[in-house]
Write an enzyme that holds these catalytic residues in place. Structure first.
Site, PDB file in Angstrom:
ATOM      1  N   GLY A  50     -31.284  85.761  -9.185  1.00  0.00           N
ATOM      2  CA  GLY A  50     -32.206  86.762  -9.679  1.00  0.00           C
ATOM      3  C   GLY A  50     -31.719  88.147  -9.318  1.00  0.00           C
ATOM      4  CD  GLN A  54     -31.602  92.941  -5.975  1.00  0.00           C
ATOM      5  OE1 GLN A  54     -32.064  92.234  -6.861  1.00  0.00           O
ATOM      6  NE2 GLN A  54     -30.937  92.450  -4.941  1.00  0.00           N
ATOM      7  CB  CYS A  64     -31.699  89.806  -0.462  1.00  0.00           C
ATOM      8  SG  CYS A  64     -32.028  91.167  -1.599  1.00  0.00           S
ATOM      9  CG  LEU A  65     -27.287  89.134  -4.901  1.00  0.00           C
ATOM     10  CD1 LEU A  65     -27.203  89.307  -6.408  1.00  0.00           C
ATOM     11  CD2 LEU A  65     -26.083  88.375  -4.380  1.00  0.00           C
ATOM     12  CG  HIS A 108     -36.478  87.574  -3.112  1.00  0.00           C
ATOM     13  ND1 HIS A 108     -35.959  87.312  -1.862  1.00  0.00           N
ATOM     14  CD2 HIS A 108     -35.653  88.488  -3.682  1.00  0.00           C
ATOM     15  CE1 HIS A 108     -34.873  88.064  -1.684  1.00  0.00           C
ATOM     16  NE2 HIS A 108     -34.660  88.787  -2.781  1.00  0.00           N
ATOM     17  CD  GLU A 109     -35.006  88.856  -8.007  1.00  0.00           C
ATOM     18  OE1 GLU A 109     -34.883  90.083  -8.211  1.00  0.00           O
ATOM     19  OE2 GLU A 109     -34.229  88.213  -7.299  1.00  0.00           O
ATOM     20  CG  HIS A 139     -35.820  93.384  -5.013  1.00  0.00           C
ATOM     21  ND1 HIS A 139     -35.176  94.019  -3.981  1.00  0.00           N
ATOM     22  CD2 HIS A 139     -35.339  92.114  -5.019  1.00  0.00           C
ATOM     23  CE1 HIS A 139     -34.345  93.170  -3.380  1.00  0.00           C
ATOM     24  NE2 HIS A 139     -34.438  92.004  -3.985  1.00  0.00           N
TER      25      HIS A 139
HETATM   26 ZN    ZN Z   1     -33.335  90.403  -3.267  1.00  0.00          ZN
END
Ligand code: ZN
Length: 184
Positions: A49, A54, A94-95, A136-137, A140
């Protein structure tokens, strides 16, 4: 199409609340191009995701590609409702917080009302691990990162590097296709 640089924790854009897009913005050529970039980036980083902040775009847009054998979901201007407050815990990654895993508990079932890429109103109900992925997404988009939600687990360590996670915390038995951790 291009692979975008991913903002890492400490970058202010990750802590900003995003702005919503109008239907004409959603269907614009510019947004289509952005979506292509997001999918290229998600694929390159092997995530499940990605939220627009991000990649330094402070708008209400996230893509979720889980389960990976299903078509990815493109979610604009989402609203989340908790359908079952029972908490479930997963190791999240998380990226934007690379090389780490943290144990987070979230409600097990949620509904998301959103606009799709044609600006049509849609609704999806998710439970289990996908519910964690969506939450989670969508966090953000409100400037929230999973590390904000880590709670101490009795006798355990709720945050670790991926290497130590794999060494000490990866469950021995993996149940079917349900992953025990994620990156998004
Ligand atoms: Zn994340």
């Amino acid at each position: 199409m291009a692979i975008r640089k991913i903002a890492r924790i400490g970058t202010p854009v990750l802590r900003k609340k995003v702005r919503e897009l109008s239907p004409s913005e959603i269907t614009s050529e510019e947004t289509k191009k952005l979506l292509h970039d997001m999918f290229d980036t998600l694929e390159d980083y092997e995530g499940i995701g990605l939220a627009a902040p991000q990649i330094y775009e402070s708008i209400a847009l996230a893509i979720i590609h889980y389960p990976q054998n299903e078509d990815p979901k493109i979610v604009f201007n989402p609203k989340i409702s908790v359908l079952d407050e029972t908490l479930q815990g997963f190791w999240e990654g998380c990226l934007s917080v690379p090389e780490l895993r943290g144990f987070v508990e979230r409600p097990r079932k949620v509904r998301i009302d959103y606009l799709d890429e044609t600006a049509r109103a849609k609704s999806i109900v998710v439970e289990g691990f996908p519910a964690t992925v969506f939450q989670h997404e969508l966090d953000h988009l409100f400037g929230v990162l999973y590390i904000d939600r880590i709670k101490n687990v009795p006798g355990g360590t709720p945050l670790c590097f991926t290497e130590e996670y794999a060494r000490y915390h990866l469950p021995e038995e993996k149940g079917g296709e349900t992953p025990e951790s994620m990156d998004d």
